[in-house]
Design an enzyme around this catalytic site. Structure first.
Site, PDB file in Angstrom:
ATOM      1  N   TYR A 137      -6.134   7.983   1.514  1.00 27.53           N
ATOM      2  CA  TYR A 137      -4.933   7.469   1.287  1.00 27.53           C
ATOM      3  C   TYR A 137      -3.905   7.552   2.670  1.00 27.53           C
ATOM      4  O   TYR A 137      -3.275   6.897   3.018  1.00 27.53           O
ATOM      5  CB  TYR A 137      -4.065   7.811   0.116  1.00 27.53           C
ATOM      6  CG  TYR A 137      -2.745   7.218  -0.071  1.00 27.53           C
ATOM      7  CD1 TYR A 137      -2.756   6.063  -0.615  1.00 27.53           C
ATOM      8  CD2 TYR A 137      -1.673   7.939   0.077  1.00 27.53           C
ATOM      9  CE1 TYR A 137      -1.508   5.339  -0.627  1.00 27.53           C
ATOM     10  CE2 TYR A 137      -0.479   7.597  -0.187  1.00 27.53           C
ATOM     11  CZ  TYR A 137      -0.260   6.196  -0.714  1.00 27.53           C
ATOM     12  OH  TYR A 137       1.018   5.553  -0.966  1.00 27.53           O
ATOM     13  N   ASP A 181      -5.720 -11.176  -3.604  1.00 35.20           N
ATOM     14  CA  ASP A 181      -6.273  -9.922  -3.463  1.00 35.20           C
ATOM     15  C   ASP A 181      -6.111  -9.698  -1.735  1.00 35.20           C
ATOM     16  O   ASP A 181      -6.975 -10.544  -1.062  1.00 35.20           O
ATOM     17  CB  ASP A 181      -7.784  -9.852  -3.851  1.00 35.20           C
ATOM     18  CG  ASP A 181      -8.537  -8.718  -3.364  1.00 35.20           C
ATOM     19  OD1 ASP A 181      -7.964  -7.795  -2.673  1.00 35.20           O
ATOM     20  OD2 ASP A 181      -9.555  -8.338  -3.746  1.00 35.20           O
TER      21      ASP A 181
END
Length: 262
Positions: free
Chosen positions: A167, A59
């Site tokens: 984003y 991760d």
């Protein structure tokens, strides 16, 4: 820079653009260290690619997980004798949300943190942890090159749509750090390049509806289609091999400029 007999670390390497990149570099003689959350897919990929591939479950928002993968890759490099030639920081997520919704509720900070931690922090963390093992590599060629860092931004970095504040912020940051990163690394003979794709066939875009995909394709000039993963991988390969690509952002978007809304 030569690809063959060098090791490339690819985050997000078990699917989509990262996987296509891994296949392309491997086909040209590279050793690939794949970092991804999908352990099952990673195991299958390594089985198909053979001894020139390694997988690490990672991760990228977890510093310790990245450290373990880098340590594992370095240990592998010592076994193979194939030095680290580059990093492709391809892990990324998209979690759309208006900064303020119809109920006058602001976008949750957890949502913002999730996107920034993977797309920006994860990119920088992977790069910073890999670099000490690249700066000491024996330089090669007439330019004395040691390697290349390739990051992934997005067309949203330049013309993000409604609902893409987090984003676009993450990808805009990646784009803006490209030049200072290249300047930091110039004395080591390490280049930095960012690729900013528009709509590409990937695990992320599989989640969008056919209606949204069709609308995005209409915003493209030519060709009017989503990009293929192999086209992205080819650009990665050229960014590795072409020494004059440094400190720059390559828009890979079919001349697409996204409209404000769909």
């Amino acid at each position: 820079m030569k690809i063959a007999n060098r090791t490339f670390i690819i985050s997000g390497g078990a699917s989509g653009l990262g996987l296509a990149t891994a296949h392309d570099l491997h086909a040209h003689g590279a050793y690939v260290s794949l970092l991804d959350l999908n352990a099952d897919a990673g195991s299958d990929i390594v089985s198909s690619l053979g001894p020139r591939a390694k997988f690490f479950e990672v991760d990228v928002s977890d510093t310790d997980a990245i450290a373990a993968a880098i340590a594992g890759t370095v240990a592998w490099v010592k076994e193979t004798g194939k030095p680290i030639g580059g990093v492709v920081a391809g892990a990324g997520v998209g979690l759309p949300g208006l900064i303020i919704d119809k109920k006058n509720e602001p976008l949750s900070i957890s949502s913002i943190d999730f996107v920034l931690n993977v797309n920006l922090r994860g990119t920088l963390d992977l790069i910073r942890q890999a670099l000490p093992h690249m700066t000491t590599v024996q330089p090669e060629g007439p330019d004395g090159e040691r390697g290349v860092i390739i990051m992934v931004a997005s067309s949203a970095a330049f013309d993000g749509q409604m609902g893409q504040v987090a984003y676009a912020a993450s990808k805009g940051a990646v784009a803006s750090l490209t030049l200072p990163l290249a300047r930091d690394l110039s004395k080591y003979g390490i280049r930095a390049v960012t690729i900013a794709p528009a709509l590409f066939e990937s695990s992320m875009t599989k989640m969008i509806s056919p209606k949204v995909k069709q609308s995005l394709e209409k915003a493209m000039e030519f060709p009017k289609r989503a990009g293929h993963a192999e086209e992205f991988a080819r650009t990665v390969r050229d960014s590795i091999e072409n020494g004059m690509l440094n400190g720059t952002i390559i828009r890979l978007d079919g001349a697409m400029r996204m409209p404000a809304r769909l």
